[in-house]
Design a protein around this motif. Structure first.
Motif, mmCIF file in Angstrom:
data_model
loop_
_atom_site.group_PDB
_atom_site.id
_atom_site.type_symbol
_atom_site.label_atom_id
_atom_site.label_comp_id
_atom_site.label_asym_id
_atom_site.label_seq_id
_atom_site.Cartn_x
_atom_site.Cartn_y
_atom_site.Cartn_z
ATOM 1 N N THR A 77 0.838 -1.197 0.000
ATOM 2 C CA THR A 77 0.000 0.000 0.000
ATOM 3 C C THR A 77 0.869 1.241 0.000
ATOM 4 O O THR A 77 0.453 2.303 -0.421
ATOM 5 N N GLU A 78 2.084 1.092 0.492
ATOM 6 C CA GLU A 78 2.943 2.255 0.663
ATOM 7 C C GLU A 78 4.385 1.822 0.451
ATOM 8 O O GLU A 78 4.792 0.777 0.929
ATOM 9 N N LEU A 79 5.140 2.643 -0.276
ATOM 10 C CA LEU A 79 6.572 2.361 -0.369
ATOM 11 C C LEU A 79 7.269 3.258 0.631
ATOM 12 O O LEU A 79 6.733 4.276 1.036
ATOM 13 N N GLU A 80 8.475 2.895 1.054
ATOM 14 C CA GLU A 80 9.135 3.767 2.011
ATOM 15 C C GLU A 80 10.552 4.091 1.590
ATOM 16 O O GLU A 80 11.155 3.423 0.758
ATOM 17 N N ASP A 81 11.046 5.138 2.200
ATOM 18 C CA ASP A 81 12.401 5.584 1.948
ATOM 19 C C ASP A 81 13.368 4.557 2.539
ATOM 20 O O ASP A 81 13.183 4.128 3.672
#
Lengths: 146, 146
Positions: A77-81
């Motif tokens: 749902t979300e990619l992250e750094d």
């Protein structure tokens, strides 16, 4: 600012799951058969952490995750750094150094390092709480890291 | 045998307790008694990419984010939807990735951190981590946001 390739957050969590098993095993062996019995696994952790600090791209955890795990999961749902988890790997690496080098001098450092690595990896894998990431803003604020 | 089993289970229990504590405390808000006025212009706050200085008629939510924060985009979406759904509420976001002075001033050690301001822009409530929505809704209701 250069564009940083964002990553699937479940990748680091998957790796943390394996790390938590290895560090718990190292801890248990130390108590069962004397501190030095946990040493081989501590060395393994040292190598794995060093690998993810210096050559993160072809880390075995990463390859297993991409080949075997991710195809079975839904789209994230979300990619992250990647910077906070990479920083967290460095924190793990410093504990592995403590266990590997310090353990040769004072063998009690082996289970101590294993315990710290376990807690951090366990919280990340099973609760989604990344200690290293959490410390990232705070440490930058106090000028300890840039 | 006994000692190693107890030590290992103890470590495991410590991890579980730590994780549960984190789940309970994460995003839990508390009232702020200083009632500091938050100047959105000075903070260079924005709402969906556009600078904003306006307080909501009844309340304003200010989210502090960093580019390396994995959970910030999700929280931002949730809070933006609240702004859209509820009357008298404004949402603003402040990127503190390179503004550690702001983080230091407000004593922010993790992102996201969410501030709730009243109609005059006074800081009255703050939440560190992903906000607990039922708690936030209660606080909003107290300010007349429905």
């Amino acid at each position: 600012m250069t564009e940083i390739k964002r990553i699937d957050p479940r990748g680091p969590r998957f790796g943390a799951g394996i790390t938590s098993v290895l560090s718990l095993a190292s801890f248990a062996l130390s108590f069962q058969f004397g501190f030095i019995a946990g040493y081989p696994l501590m060395v393994a952790l040292f190598v794995l952490f060093a690998w993810s600090v210096f050559l993160p791209k072809n880390h075995p955890y990463q390859l297993i995750f991409q080949k075997l795990v991710r195809p079975r999961l839904k789209e994230p749902t979300e990619l992250e750094d990647p910077r906070p988890p990479q920083f967290a790997q460095k924190v793990g690496f410093s504990f592995a150094i403590l266990g590997t080098l310090g353990g040769l001098v004072v063998s009690a450092l082996i289970p101590i390092a294993a315990a710290f690595i376990f807690i951090a990896a366990f919280l990340n894998a099973f609760f989604g709480f990344c200690l290293g990431c959490q410390m990232y803003l705070g440490l930058r604020r106090f000028g300890i890291i840039r | 045998m006994e000692t190693s089993l107890i030590a290992t289970l103890g470590l495991l229990a410590l991890g579980v307790i730590g994780g549960i504590t984190f789940k309970v405390l994460q995003g839990k808000g508390h009232r702020v008694s200083t009632k500091e006025i938050i100047d959105l212009g000075k903070l260079k706050a924005n709402n969906n990419g556009l600078p904003t200085t306006e307080y909501g008629k009844k309340a304003t939510l200010v989210q502090f984010s960093t580019s390396y924060c994995g959970q910030c985009p999700g929280v931002k979406r949730t809070l933006s939807q609240l702004e859209y759904r509820l009357g008298g509420l404004c949402f603003a976001e402040v990127d503190i990735t390179e503004r550690l002075d702001v983080a230091a001033h407000f004593n922010i050690s993790q992102t996201p951190t969410v501030f709730l301001l009243n109609d005059k822009g006074h800081l009255i409530y703050r939440m560190g981590g992903v906000p607990k929505m039922n708690q936030l809704m209660q606080e909003l209701e107290k300010l007349g946001v429905k």
